[in-house]
Design a protein around this motif. Structure first.
Motif, PDB file in Angstrom:
ATOM      1  N   ASN A  49     -66.796 -61.767 -37.632  1.00 52.08           N
ATOM      2  CA  ASN A  49     -66.800 -63.178 -38.043  1.00 52.08           C
ATOM      3  C   ASN A  49     -67.731 -63.470 -39.216  1.00 52.08           C
ATOM      4  N   GLU A  50     -68.142 -62.433 -39.918  1.00 58.33           N
ATOM      5  CA  GLU A  50     -69.070 -62.650 -41.038  1.00 58.33           C
ATOM      6  C   GLU A  50     -68.329 -63.096 -42.287  1.00 58.33           C
ATOM      7  N   ILE A  51     -67.174 -62.509 -42.520  1.00 54.62           N
ATOM      8  CA  ILE A  51     -66.397 -62.891 -43.695  1.00 54.62           C
ATOM      9  C   ILE A  51     -64.935 -63.051 -43.268  1.00 54.62           C
ATOM     10  N   SER A  52     -64.153 -63.712 -44.100  1.00 53.35           N
ATOM     11  CA  SER A  52     -62.749 -63.856 -43.739  1.00 53.35           C
ATOM     12  C   SER A  52     -61.868 -62.873 -44.495  1.00 53.35           C
ATOM     13  N   GLY A  53     -62.290 -62.498 -45.690  1.00 51.35           N
ATOM     14  CA  GLY A  53     -61.470 -61.563 -46.452  1.00 51.35           C
ATOM     15  C   GLY A  53     -62.250 -60.907 -47.560  1.00 51.35           C
ATOM     16  N   ILE A  54     -61.696 -59.803 -48.042  1.00 51.32           N
ATOM     17  CA  ILE A  54     -62.366 -59.070 -49.114  1.00 51.32           C
ATOM     18  C   ILE A  54     -61.305 -58.381 -49.965  1.00 51.32           C
ATOM     19  N   LEU A  55     -61.560 -58.369 -51.260  1.00 50.59           N
ATOM     20  CA  LEU A  55     -60.672 -57.648 -52.173  1.00 50.59           C
ATOM     21  C   LEU A  55     -61.490 -56.551 -52.834  1.00 50.59           C
ATOM     22  N   VAL A  56     -61.045 -55.319 -52.657  1.00 48.87           N
ATOM     23  CA  VAL A  56     -61.705 -54.186 -53.314  1.00 48.87           C
ATOM     24  C   VAL A  56     -60.713 -53.581 -54.286  1.00 48.87           C
ATOM     25  N   ARG A  57     -61.083 -53.576 -55.560  1.00 46.34           N
ATOM     26  CA  ARG A  57     -60.185 -53.004 -56.572  1.00 46.34           C
ATOM     27  C   ARG A  57     -60.502 -51.538 -56.776  1.00 46.34           C
ATOM     28  N   ASN A  58     -59.478 -50.743 -56.638  1.00 49.53           N
ATOM     29  CA  ASN A  58     -59.603 -49.339 -57.008  1.00 49.53           C
ATOM     30  C   ASN A  58     -58.637 -49.093 -58.145  1.00 49.53           C
ATOM     31  N   GLU A  59     -58.875 -48.055 -58.905  1.00 50.85           N
ATOM     32  CA  GLU A  59     -57.966 -47.775 -60.009  1.00 50.85           C
ATOM     33  C   GLU A  59     -56.563 -47.491 -59.507  1.00 50.85           C
ATOM     34  N   ASP A  60     -56.469 -46.665 -58.485  1.00 50.65           N
ATOM     35  CA  ASP A  60     -55.149 -46.312 -57.961  1.00 50.65           C
ATOM     36  C   ASP A  60     -54.567 -47.421 -57.091  1.00 50.65           C
ATOM     37  N   GLN A  61     -55.326 -47.849 -56.119  1.00 47.97           N
ATOM     38  CA  GLN A  61     -54.810 -48.870 -55.210  1.00 47.97           C
ATOM     39  C   GLN A  61     -55.922 -49.822 -54.784  1.00 47.97           C
ATOM     40  N   SER A  62     -55.616 -51.097 -54.819  1.00 50.05           N
ATOM     41  CA  SER A  62     -56.601 -52.069 -54.353  1.00 50.05           C
ATOM     42  C   SER A  62     -56.440 -52.255 -52.847  1.00 50.05           C
ATOM     43  N   VAL A  63     -57.484 -52.758 -52.223  1.00 48.61           N
ATOM     44  CA  VAL A  63     -57.446 -52.965 -50.782  1.00 48.61           C
ATOM     45  C   VAL A  63     -57.829 -54.411 -50.467  1.00 48.61           C
ATOM     46  N   ILE A  64     -57.015 -55.036 -49.648  1.00 50.39           N
ATOM     47  CA  ILE A  64     -57.345 -56.369 -49.165  1.00 50.39           C
ATOM     48  C   ILE A  64     -57.728 -56.232 -47.700  1.00 50.39           C
ATOM     49  N   GLY A  65     -58.967 -56.540 -47.400  1.00 50.53           N
ATOM     50  CA  GLY A  65     -59.423 -56.496 -46.014  1.00 50.53           C
ATOM     51  C   GLY A  65     -59.339 -57.895 -45.426  1.00 50.53           C
ATOM     52  N   VAL A  66     -58.792 -57.983 -44.236  1.00 51.45           N
ATOM     53  CA  VAL A  66     -58.616 -59.283 -43.592  1.00 51.45           C
ATOM     54  C   VAL A  66     -59.251 -59.245 -42.206  1.00 51.45           C
ATOM     55  N   ALA A  67     -59.995 -60.275 -41.895  1.00 57.94           N
ATOM     56  CA  ALA A  67     -60.630 -60.344 -40.582  1.00 57.94           C
ATOM     57  C   ALA A  67     -59.558 -60.446 -39.507  1.00 57.94           C
ATOM     58  N   LYS A  68     -59.555 -59.465 -38.625  1.00 59.14           N
ATOM     59  CA  LYS A  68     -58.461 -59.432 -37.651  1.00 59.14           C
ATOM     60  C   LYS A  68     -58.654 -60.431 -36.526  1.00 59.14           C
ATOM     61  N   GLU A  69     -59.853 -60.973 -36.404  1.00 58.94           N
ATOM     62  CA  GLU A  69     -60.072 -61.960 -35.348  1.00 58.94           C
ATOM     63  C   GLU A  69     -59.490 -63.330 -35.720  1.00 58.94           C
ATOM     64  N   GLN A  70     -59.081 -63.454 -36.978  1.00 60.56           N
ATOM     65  CA  GLN A  70     -58.477 -64.722 -37.395  1.00 60.56           C
ATOM     66  C   GLN A  70     -57.071 -64.849 -36.818  1.00 60.56           C
ATOM     67  N   SER A  71     -56.605 -66.089 -36.775  1.00 60.67           N
ATOM     68  CA  SER A  71     -55.227 -66.304 -36.319  1.00 60.67           C
ATOM     69  C   SER A  71     -54.268 -65.711 -37.350  1.00 60.67           C
ATOM     70  N   LYS A  72     -53.047 -65.482 -36.897  1.00 57.50           N
ATOM     71  CA  LYS A  72     -52.040 -64.886 -37.766  1.00 57.50           C
ATOM     72  C   LYS A  72     -51.821 -65.721 -39.044  1.00 57.50           C
TER      73      LYS A  72
END
Lengths: 175, 103
Positions: A49-72
């Motif tokens: 519950n610290e953050i709701s989302g994060i975007l990490v850019r990589n050269e090959d592929q970026s990653v979107i992290g989503v807090a799974k405790e959030q509602s759909k």
């Protein structure tokens, strides 16, 4: 230099282009599939519950992290919001979003950062609730915002929260 | 990096606040700096840049030091991001998806 005002016209263009490339013709918008189309992998993660989302850019592929405790529906909004950062805000290798709150502008706050968040939110709303689809759905409705059942039915159809749908309808139809 | 638009908006807002605190009108203040009232309106709104000598004159009239009204670079947003990135669960997520190379 970062834009000072939200670039709504650009957001509309980007969203239209993406929806067309993804072949979206009816709701709900497949937001994870769109993330993949744009080169980002979506990962559900426990962020305490610290953050709701994060975007990490990589050269090959970026990653979107989503807090799974959030509602759909909240997860979908978070993914769409991070896609917004991916498309609109180049340069940052990592972008972290604590929560999506409407921030009142204070003199202390950095406007540039606020504009980024406003843009990402506008992008998310436009992506999840495409203007043409939504206008088509409400063309014969007389939306009564006091009657929750109408808005809820639309929210369900687009797989978004009732609050997100209310804001979107007010934005599109109100005034 | 300082965003130039924001810089002048903030500078203008501070000048306006100082002027309002003194109870002076825009016309009173504009006169000492040899600028028109319209220019001062634009300066206070961040729409017009201010020459250093004008700033000194304006501040003199307002009884303020230029240092009080000149915006300084605020690293706040970056710090917010850095602080968030230091949260253990966030840090380990970033490391896991970058192999520890990001940032």
């Amino acid at each position: 230099m970062r834009p000072r005002r939200p670039r709504y016209a650009r957001i509309r263009r980007e969203v239209l282009d993406i929806l067309e490339r993804a072949g979206v013709t009816e709701p709900p918008v497949p937001v994870e599939q769109i993330a993949r189309l744009l080169g980002a992998r979506v990962m559900l993660s426990d962020f305490n519950n610290e953050i709701s989302g994060i975007l990490v850019r990589n050269e090959d592929q970026s990653v979107i992290g989503v807090a799974k405790e959030q509602s759909k529906t909240r997860q979908r909004f978070t993914i769409a919001h991070e896609i917004g950062h991916l498309v609109l805000h180049e340069g940052e290798s990592v972008h972290i979003d604590r929560e999506f709150r409407v921030k009142l502008r204070s003199r202390q706050s950095s406007m540039a950062v606020d504009v980024d968040e406003i843009e990402a939110n506008a992008f998310a709303a436009a992506l999840l609730m495409p203007e043409t689809l939504l206008r088509h759905d409400v063309r014969n409705l007389d939306i009564d915002f006091d009657d929750a059942s109408q808005v809820d039915a639309l929210a369900k159809r687009y797989n978004v929260s009732g609050q997100a749908m209310t804001f979107r309808l007010l934005n599109l139809l109100g005034g | 990096m300082i965003d130039r638009d924001e810089f002048y908006i903030e500078l203008g807002a501070k000048l306006r606040a100082k002027r309002e605190a003194t109870g002076l009108t825009q016309a009173d203040v504009a006169e000492v700096a040899g600028i028109s009232r319209t220019s001062l309106t634009n300066m206070e709104g961040g729409r017009q840049r201010i020459l250093v000598d004008q700033l000194v004159l304006l501040c003199g009239k307002l009884g303020a030091s230029p240092a009080e009204v000149i915006p300084v670079e605020t690293p706040r947003p970056k710090r917010d991001q850095a602080k968030l990135a230091d949260i253990p669960v966030v840090q380990s997520f970033i490391q896991s998806v970058t192999g520890g190379q990001a940032r």
